[in-house]
Each structure stands twice: as structure tokens, then as C-alpha cells.
Design a protein around this motif. Structure first.
Motif, PDB file in Angstrom:
ATOM      1  N   ASP A 129       1.929   4.195   5.287  1.00 15.97           N
ATOM      2  CA  ASP A 129       1.111   5.594   5.004  1.00 15.97           C
ATOM      3  C   ASP A 129       2.102   6.479   4.266  1.00 15.97           C
ATOM      4  N   ASP A 132       1.810   5.469   0.738  1.00 13.71           N
ATOM      5  CA  ASP A 132       0.775   5.709   0.283  1.00 13.71           C
ATOM      6  C   ASP A 132       0.605   7.252  -0.228  1.00 13.71           C
ATOM      7  N   LYS A 135       2.780   7.563  -3.186  1.00 15.96           N
ATOM      8  CA  LYS A 135       2.238   7.012  -4.619  1.00 15.96           C
ATOM      9  C   LYS A 135       1.187   8.223  -4.976  1.00 15.96           C
ATOM     10  N   LYS A 136       0.293   8.640  -4.223  1.00 12.61           N
ATOM     11  CA  LYS A 136      -0.564   9.619  -4.548  1.00 12.61           C
ATOM     12  C   LYS A 136      -0.116  10.870  -5.050  1.00 12.61           C
TER      13      LYS A 136
END
Length: 323
Positions: A129, A132, A135-136
Motif C-alpha cells: 500500500d 502504491d 508510485k502515485k
């Protein structure tokens, strides 16, 4: 019963052997020299019975000793058998307890393994999580950095154009006054280079609130408006005909004031563009630093995730074997 059987319901051989042979009455009443033939025979019979009784007693004693030995041997055998059975039972209990403890240990190890695996699964999910989200953020930061770079490059090109135009305006000054003498052109160039001097606030004019770092400050728009008004007033002051060189026609002076005003406006545009470019460059550097920080966070999270997966793999394959 006492008279008939001596107070006993059953007379055993042991009871019989306890009874001594009665001594003849004459043996105690008179000396042996006075005994007659019949009394000698009776005494010999007494001695024979005493000897037989003694032999029976010794025989019975030996019989009792034999029975006692057998009983003691039986007791020892029974005790040894009992001890052997008790030892076997104790060993059986030890083995049963050992098996129970081993099974309990297996259960504890299984529970511990499940808890560790669940904990590693939770950690892996949290890291995924987090990765992620990073990365966003990296994608968003990359888009922002790319658009900012394009804006900075475009504005830098605009700034360089303004600088070039400003230099061209300064170099083209003399061509604007070809109808004047060289001396007059030099005098006009000195007036061309003059700039308004902004009045500074005197100490007595400073408001007490200006000394407070937490007091309200004028906005950038208000400051820009103030500077523009001050510049305009200063240029109006410099445009006064009294500052013109002697013998200069008013039309030429007006032409000089117009050219100078255009040059001042160009300089102000260049300064404003330089200030804006500096702010944009600072913002670009800030975004670049944030992008690097996000990339470092991604790399660190990937390293932690790989270590966790390696530990999880070892935990799955390197199983403890209970012997």
C-alpha cells in the motif's frame, strides 16, 4: 473345654511339641541308687521319650526354617515383580507424557508459525500500500515536474527575448536622434540614463505596527501598485522641461521622454520577469527535490519489501523438524 482340651479348639503339632514329657515322680522323690528295676525301666522310657521329643522339635524347627525360607523367597519374588511392574508403568507414563508434550510443542510451533506468517502478510500488505501511494505521488510529481520544466523553459525564453529587446532599445538610442549634434546626443543620452529615485520612509514616518513581525503586511499587488505609482511620479518629474539641455527643442525633448519611458518600462518588465523566473526556478527545484525524495522512498520501500519476501520464503521452506 479347659479340662478336656487345655483351652484350645484344635491342638496343633506345634502345641504338642511345646509340651514336655512329664518327669516320673520317683525321680524327684528319691535318689537314683534307691530306684528298683521297674523305676529304672520307667526312667529309661522317660529318657527315650525326651529324646524323641527333642528330635521331633529339631525336625519341626528345620521344617519351619524351610517354610520361612520359601516365604521369604516368595516375598522377594513378589516384591521384585511388583517393582518391575511399577517401573514399567512409570516408564509407560513417561513415554505418554513425552508424546503429549511433543504434540503440545507441535501445536505451539504451528500457532507461532501461523502468527509469524500472518504478521509478515500484514507487513507485506502495508508495504505494498505504501509503495502504491509512493508510485502515485511519483507519477503526479513527474507530471508536475515536467509541466513546470516546460513553463520555466518557455518563460526563460520569454525573459531572454525581453533582455534582448531591452539591449536593442539601448543600442538604438542614438539612431533616434540623428537630427541632433553629437554633443547634444551625449547630453540626451545622460538624460536617457537617468532614473527616478524612490523616496524612502524616514524614521519618524515609520508606523509602530511596521516593527511588529506579526502585523499585517501589504500584499504583493499593493506593493507593485505603490512602486508603479512612485515610478510614474518619478518619470513625470524627470519629464519636466526644466531638466532639458539648453537649446533643445521641446519636440525633441518629448521624443526623449517617450523613448526613456519605454526603456524604463522595458527595464521594469525585465526585472519583473527575472523575479518571476527566479520564483519559478525555485519552485522547479523544490519539485525536483520532492521528486527525488519520493524516488528514494520508493527505493527504500522496495528494499524492505524484498527483504520481507526473502524472510517469508525462508520461513516457508526452512521448516523446523521435531524429532
Amino acid at each position: 473345654l479347659d479340662q478336656m482340651m487345655g483351652g484350645l479348639l484344635e491342638v496343633t503339632k506345634e502345641d504338642e511339641l511345646k509340651i514336655d514329657v512329664p518327669v516320673p515322680g520317683f525321680a524327684e522323690a528319691k535318689p537314683q541308687e534307691e530306684w528298683n528295676e521297674d523305676e529304672l525301666k520307667q526312667y529309661k522310657e522317660y529318657e527315650r521319650k525326651c529324646k524323641e521329643l527333642q528330635d521331633e522339635r529339631e525336625k519341626y524347627y528345620k521344617q519351619l526354617e524351610g517354610e520361612l525360607g520359601k516365604l521369604q523367597s516368595n516375598i522377594q519374588d513378589s516384591t521384585a515383580t511388583y517393582d518391575e511392574l511399577l517401573l514399567q508403568l512409570f516408564q509407560t507414563k513417561i513415554r505418554a507424557d513425552m508424546v503429549i508434550f511433543q504434540e503440545e510443542l507441535k501445536i505451539v510451533r504451528l500457532i507461532q508459525s501461523m502468527v509469524e506468517e500472518e504478521s509478515m502478510d500484514d507487513s507485506e500488505a502495508n508495504l505494498l500500500d505504501k509503495l502504491d501511494e509512493f508510485k502515485k505521488s511519483k507519477t503526479k510529481s513527474g507530471h508536475t515536474l515536467q509541466s513546470t520544466k516546460k513553463e520555466v523553459d518557455d518563460f526563460k525564453e520569454h525573459y531572454e527575448i525581453l533582455q534582448a529587446e531591452d539591449k536593442i532599445m539601448e543600442r538604438a538610442h542614438r539612431r533616434e536622434f540623428t537630427d541632433c549634434s553629437n554633443a547634444m546626443v551625449d547630453a540626451l543620452f545622460k538624460q536617457y540614463k537617468r532614473r527616478p529615485k524612490f523616496a524612502r520612509k524616514h524614521a519618524g514616518d515609520i508606523d509602530a505596527s511596521d516593527m511588529n513581525p506579526y502585523s499585517e503586511r501589504p500584499s504583493s499587488a499593493r506593493q507593485a501598485a505603490y512602486a508603479s505609482n512612485a515610478l510614474s511620479k518619478g518619470l513625470d518629474e524627470l519629464d519636466d522641461i526644466k531638466h532639458a539641455p539648453d537649446g533643445l527643442e521641446s519636440s525633441v525633448w518629448e521624443r526623449l521622454c517617450s523613448v526613456r519611458r519605454q526603456k524604463v518600462e522595458s527595464e521594469q518588465a525585465v526585472k519583473a520577469a527575472a523575479h518571476t523566473l527566479a520564483e519559478m526556478t525555485g519552485y522547479q527545484q523544490q519539485n525536483s527535490g520532492e521528486d527525488v525524495r519520493i524516488q528514494d522512498s520508493i527505493d527504500q520501500t522496495v528494499i524492505e519489501l524484498n527483504k520481507l519476501r526473502e524472510t517469508k520464503s525462508k520461513h516457508s521452506y526452512n521448516l523446523g523438524i521435531q524429532l
